[in-house]
Write a protein that holds these residues in place. Structure first.
Motif, PDB file in Angstrom:
ATOM      1  N   THR A 126       5.978 -10.939 -14.679  1.00 31.83           N
ATOM      2  CA  THR A 126       4.949 -11.647 -13.916  1.00 31.83           C
ATOM      3  C   THR A 126       3.564 -11.104 -14.246  1.00 31.83           C
ATOM      4  OG1 THR A 126       6.503 -12.109 -12.126  1.00 31.83           O
ATOM      5  CG2 THR A 126       4.152 -12.211 -11.583  1.00 31.83           C
ATOM      6  N   ARG A 127       3.440  -9.772 -14.295  1.00 34.21           N
ATOM      7  CA  ARG A 127       2.135  -9.174 -14.601  1.00 34.21           C
ATOM      8  C   ARG A 127       1.671  -9.568 -16.006  1.00 34.21           C
ATOM      9  NH1 ARG A 127       2.803  -2.988 -12.239  1.00 34.21           N
ATOM     10  NH2 ARG A 127       2.903  -3.604 -10.053  1.00 34.21           N
ATOM     11  N   ILE A 128       2.590  -9.549 -16.944  1.00 32.42           N
ATOM     12  CA  ILE A 128       2.225  -9.916 -18.317  1.00 32.42           C
ATOM     13  C   ILE A 128       1.845 -11.393 -18.388  1.00 32.42           C
ATOM     14  CG2 ILE A 128       3.138 -10.208 -20.665  1.00 32.42           C
ATOM     15  CD1 ILE A 128       4.683  -7.581 -20.239  1.00 32.42           C
ATOM     16  N   ARG A 129       2.653 -12.255 -17.769  1.00 33.12           N
ATOM     17  CA  ARG A 129       2.357 -13.691 -17.797  1.00 33.12           C
ATOM     18  C   ARG A 129       1.011 -13.983 -17.154  1.00 33.12           C
ATOM     19  NH1 ARG A 129       5.595 -16.129 -13.862  1.00 33.12           N
ATOM     20  NH2 ARG A 129       3.749 -15.913 -12.595  1.00 33.12           N
ATOM     21  N   ASP A 130       0.785 -13.443 -15.950  1.00 29.40           N
ATOM     22  CA  ASP A 130      -0.477 -13.687 -15.257  1.00 29.40           C
ATOM     23  C   ASP A 130      -1.656 -13.124 -16.043  1.00 29.40           C
ATOM     24  OD1 ASP A 130       0.833 -13.242 -11.852  1.00 29.40           O
ATOM     25  OD2 ASP A 130       1.015 -14.901 -13.283  1.00 29.40           O
ATOM     26  N   GLY A 131      -1.470 -11.943 -16.610  1.00 30.22           N
ATOM     27  CA  GLY A 131      -2.539 -11.333 -17.410  1.00 30.22           C
ATOM     28  C   GLY A 131      -2.851 -12.142 -18.651  1.00 30.22           C
ATOM     29  N   MET A 132      -1.810 -12.655 -19.320  1.00 34.29           N
ATOM     30  CA  MET A 132      -2.023 -13.450 -20.537  1.00 34.29           C
ATOM     31  C   MET A 132      -2.726 -14.769 -20.213  1.00 34.29           C
ATOM     32  SD  MET A 132      -1.107 -11.539 -22.955  1.00 34.29           S
ATOM     33  CE  MET A 132      -1.024 -12.604 -24.376  1.00 34.29           C
ATOM     34  N   ILE A 133      -2.365 -15.375 -19.077  1.00 35.70           N
ATOM     35  CA  ILE A 133      -3.046 -16.609 -18.657  1.00 35.70           C
ATOM     36  C   ILE A 133      -4.526 -16.307 -18.418  1.00 35.70           C
ATOM     37  CG2 ILE A 133      -3.265 -18.265 -16.751  1.00 35.70           C
ATOM     38  CD1 ILE A 133      -0.143 -18.132 -16.548  1.00 35.70           C
ATOM     39  N   ARG A 134      -4.790 -15.207 -17.755  1.00 31.22           N
ATOM     40  CA  ARG A 134      -6.172 -14.823 -17.473  1.00 31.22           C
ATOM     41  C   ARG A 134      -6.943 -14.547 -18.766  1.00 31.22           C
ATOM     42  NH1 ARG A 134      -7.213 -10.472 -12.727  1.00 31.22           N
ATOM     43  NH2 ARG A 134      -9.248 -11.254 -12.075  1.00 31.22           N
ATOM     44  N   LEU A 135      -6.284 -13.860 -19.714  1.00 30.88           N
ATOM     45  CA  LEU A 135      -6.922 -13.597 -21.005  1.00 30.88           C
ATOM     46  C   LEU A 135      -7.210 -14.892 -21.750  1.00 30.88           C
ATOM     47  CD1 LEU A 135      -4.972 -10.493 -22.367  1.00 30.88           C
ATOM     48  CD2 LEU A 135      -7.364 -10.573 -21.673  1.00 30.88           C
ATOM     49  N   ARG A 136      -6.234 -15.788 -21.750  1.00 32.09           N
ATOM     50  CA  ARG A 136      -6.421 -17.075 -22.428  1.00 32.09           C
ATOM     51  C   ARG A 136      -7.612 -17.825 -21.858  1.00 32.09           C
ATOM     52  NH1 ARG A 136      -2.022 -20.945 -20.942  1.00 32.09           N
ATOM     53  NH2 ARG A 136      -3.450 -21.233 -19.226  1.00 32.09           N
ATOM     54  N   ASP A 137      -7.709 -17.855 -20.527  1.00 39.56           N
ATOM     55  CA  ASP A 137      -8.824 -18.530 -19.882  1.00 39.56           C
ATOM     56  C   ASP A 137     -10.151 -17.846 -20.205  1.00 39.56           C
ATOM     57  OD1 ASP A 137      -6.958 -19.311 -16.844  1.00 39.56           O
ATOM     58  OD2 ASP A 137      -7.019 -20.315 -18.802  1.00 39.56           O
ATOM     59  N   LYS A 138     -10.142 -16.522 -20.195  1.00 44.47           N
ATOM     60  CA  LYS A 138     -11.371 -15.746 -20.457  1.00 44.47           C
ATOM     61  C   LYS A 138     -11.836 -15.909 -21.897  1.00 44.47           C
ATOM     62  CE  LYS A 138     -14.241 -12.850 -18.600  1.00 44.47           C
ATOM     63  NZ  LYS A 138     -15.158 -13.318 -17.594  1.00 44.47           N
ATOM     64  N   LEU A 139     -10.876 -15.952 -22.823  1.00 43.84           N
ATOM     65  CA  LEU A 139     -11.221 -16.040 -24.245  1.00 43.84           C
ATOM     66  C   LEU A 139     -11.392 -17.478 -24.717  1.00 43.84           C
ATOM     67  CD1 LEU A 139      -8.822 -13.276 -25.610  1.00 43.84           C
ATOM     68  CD2 LEU A 139     -11.309 -13.122 -25.355  1.00 43.84           C
ATOM     69  N   GLY A 140     -11.013 -18.433 -23.878  1.00 42.41           N
ATOM     70  CA  GLY A 140     -11.160 -19.832 -24.247  1.00 42.41           C
ATOM     71  C   GLY A 140     -10.215 -20.254 -25.345  1.00 42.41           C
ATOM     72  N   VAL A 141      -8.998 -19.672 -25.342  1.00 47.24           N
ATOM     73  CA  VAL A 141      -7.993 -20.007 -26.360  1.00 47.24           C
ATOM     74  C   VAL A 141      -7.196 -21.189 -25.855  1.00 47.24           C
ATOM     75  CG1 VAL A 141      -5.997 -19.172 -27.630  1.00 47.24           C
ATOM     76  CG2 VAL A 141      -7.855 -17.624 -27.082  1.00 47.24           C
ATOM     77  N   ALA A 142      -6.985 -22.185 -26.722  1.00 55.03           N
ATOM     78  CA  ALA A 142      -6.262 -23.386 -26.300  1.00 55.03           C
ATOM     79  C   ALA A 142      -4.770 -23.147 -26.301  1.00 55.03           C
ATOM     80  CB  ALA A 142      -6.591 -24.539 -27.213  1.00 55.03           C
TER      81      ALA A 142
END
Length: 193
Positions: free
Chosen positions: A177-193
């Motif tokens: 859960t921590r990894i998934r939530d963190g990766m979603i947050r990173l994706r949003d922050k970095l603007g990766v599609a």
């Protein structure tokens, strides 16, 4: 002639890692040797996965055992198992070595750029890579500490979700859960599609 009381004596139980660390804290070299023999393969395996270079991995593993010898009195069995404590020391040492190597390589790169005139394309690629790396580091800082720790162990440390769970002493589901939530947050922050 056999003594009757000898039959009632049970063979000694093998010492646990926790017992060995307590003895090491008292300066028992034989206990340290036994502990080394018992845990050295796992320590080296962990260090090798993080550091990757065999000779540096050997050096780091050796440093880990020096730390164990010097810090054995700090081990607290109420806070966790001895093997976990040892592996945390090993992981920290290995990560420190990787960071030091990376810092050295970065210094060498900066010095090399000063001394050697590269073509425009090479400089542009280097700058772009450095800027992208900086973006990722800034994005990682926006994560919660538990998310950043789980992602760092999994992606930079090369640990499986199960190993991250063991190191952090939390359920595997929590790690995922921590990894998934963190990766979603990173994706949003970095603007990766």
């Amino acid at each position: 002639m056999r003594l009757p009381w000898l039959r009632s004596v049970k063979p000694l139980e093998p010492l646990t890692h926790e017992d060995l660390i307590r003895l090491v804290a008292l300066g028992d070299e034989a206990a340290f040797e036994e502990l080394y023999d018992a845990v050295a393969p796992r320590v080296f395996g962990l260090v090798r996965r993080v550091v990757r270079d065999p000779s540096q991995s050997q050096e780091v593993a050796q440093e880990v055992f020096v730390d164990i010898w010097q810090q054995a009195a700090r081990f607290d069995a109420d806070r966790g198992r001895a093997m976990s404590w040892i592996l945390v020391i090993a992981h920290r040492r290995a990560v420190d070595r990787v960071r030091a190597s990376q810092a050295s390589a970065d210094r060498d790169l900066r010095q090399g750029i000063k001394e050697y005139k590269e073509s425009y394309d090479d400089v542009a690629d280097t700058v772009e890579t450095a800027m992208e790396s900086e973006r990722v580091h800034k994005a990682l800082k926006t994560l919660t500490d538990p998310q950043r720790e789980a992602i760092s162990l999994a992606y930079y440390g090369g640990y499986t979700h199960q190993e991250v769970a063991e190191l952090l002493k939390i359920p595997v589901g929590t790690v995922k859960t921590r990894i998934r939530d963190g990766m979603i947050r990173l994706r949003d922050k970095l603007g990766v599609a």
